[in-house]
Scaffold this motif. Sequence first.
Motif, mmCIF file in Angstrom:
data_model
loop_
_atom_site.group_PDB
_atom_site.id
_atom_site.type_symbol
_atom_site.label_atom_id
_atom_site.label_comp_id
_atom_site.label_asym_id
_atom_site.label_seq_id
_atom_site.Cartn_x
_atom_site.Cartn_y
_atom_site.Cartn_z
ATOM 1 N N GLY A 96 45.297 -4.902 53.835
ATOM 2 C CA GLY A 96 46.419 -5.824 54.010
ATOM 3 C C GLY A 96 47.470 -5.257 54.941
ATOM 4 O O GLY A 96 47.373 -4.125 55.415
ATOM 5 N N PRO A 97 48.486 -6.066 55.212
ATOM 6 C CA PRO A 97 49.560 -5.599 56.095
ATOM 7 C C PRO A 97 50.346 -4.456 55.435
ATOM 8 O O PRO A 97 50.349 -4.324 54.211
ATOM 9 N N PRO A 98 51.028 -3.644 56.246
ATOM 10 C CA PRO A 98 51.824 -2.544 55.698
ATOM 11 C C PRO A 98 52.897 -3.048 54.731
ATOM 12 O O PRO A 98 53.547 -4.058 54.986
ATOM 13 N N ILE A 99 53.050 -2.343 53.632
ATOM 14 C CA ILE A 99 54.084 -2.672 52.655
ATOM 15 C C ILE A 99 55.086 -1.524 52.621
ATOM 16 O O ILE A 99 54.784 -0.436 52.129
ATOM 17 N N PRO A 100 56.311 -1.748 53.179
ATOM 18 C CA PRO A 100 57.327 -0.696 53.133
ATOM 19 C C PRO A 100 57.860 -0.524 51.708
ATOM 20 O O PRO A 100 57.893 -1.479 50.926
ATOM 21 N N ARG A 101 58.272 0.699 51.378
ATOM 22 C CA ARG A 101 58.799 0.996 50.049
ATOM 23 C C ARG A 101 59.951 1.982 50.174
ATOM 24 O O ARG A 101 59.883 2.936 50.924
ATOM 25 N N GLY A 102 60.996 1.737 49.403
ATOM 26 C CA GLY A 102 62.106 2.683 49.302
ATOM 27 C C GLY A 102 63.092 2.549 50.444
ATOM 28 O O GLY A 102 63.138 1.547 51.145
ATOM 29 N N GLY A 103 63.887 3.595 50.611
ATOM 30 C CA GLY A 103 64.880 3.630 51.685
ATOM 31 C C GLY A 103 66.196 3.017 51.275
ATOM 32 O O GLY A 103 66.343 1.806 51.230
ATOM 33 N N ASN A 104 67.140 3.834 50.913
ATOM 34 C CA ASN A 104 68.463 3.380 50.513
ATOM 35 C C ASN A 104 69.286 3.152 51.785
ATOM 36 O O ASN A 104 69.836 4.092 52.350
ATOM 37 N N ILE A 105 69.358 1.898 52.214
ATOM 38 C CA ILE A 105 70.020 1.564 53.472
ATOM 39 C C ILE A 105 71.506 1.900 53.437
ATOM 40 O O ILE A 105 72.053 2.442 54.393
ATOM 41 N N SER A 106 72.177 1.629 52.319
ATOM 42 C CA SER A 106 73.612 1.936 52.262
ATOM 43 C C SER A 106 73.843 3.440 52.351
ATOM 44 O O SER A 106 74.796 3.890 52.983
ATOM 45 N N GLN A 107 72.959 4.232 51.755
ATOM 46 C CA GLN A 107 73.073 5.694 51.847
ATOM 47 C C GLN A 107 72.875 6.161 53.285
ATOM 48 O O GLN A 107 73.614 6.993 53.783
ATOM 49 N N LEU A 108 71.896 5.597 53.952
ATOM 50 C CA LEU A 108 71.645 5.945 55.355
ATOM 51 C C LEU A 108 72.856 5.632 56.225
ATOM 52 O O LEU A 108 73.263 6.431 57.056
#
Length: 181
Positions: A96-108
């Motif tokens: 299947g297509p890639p499934i992104p997981r995680g990554g705290n955008i506000s922290q970044l």
Amino acid sequence: MGNTYENVTVCGLPPQTAVEILKGRDTYVGPVVNGCLVVLIQPGDYDVAAELSRKAPEPVLMAGVYDSDVFYFQIYWKGKKISDYDSWSNYGQDSGPPIPRGGNISQLCKSWYAKANCASMMRKVLYPGDAKMGVFDGLERHQKLIKLLGLPGYAYDLNYTDIKTNQLPGGMRLEQFTKTL
């Protein structure tokens, strides 16, 4: 097989301090650009980021790309991992297509030297989903993250092996890196 690399970006920590912290470890400390430096690590040596984060005044970013397709990162602060991201969490598990997981955008976006519209732009980089934008490969995601956060451009596509074989990005010289072992 595409490009594979991992490195650690540290901001606000003098190079001499980074070298001192990593003395005896097999790493290279790069030059300061925009107040940040990049440490080239052996593959999988993530505890370098945790170690540096104990003394760094800003969170520390360990980022990597696997086979040009998969982008991943971990953020460390005060010795602990506080966020991680994987652009293709189902890599090798199904077709299947890639499934992104995680990554705290506000922290970044509150760390480092992020651009004013960081959160909305970062969401598009980490979770593209919009067919008009296309799906970025791992290399593109890392490059876009570096630009959005104002981190040194030389972190893009640079690893420990590159320095061992003197395959440095344009204009960089081996003398700009300090070996810590």
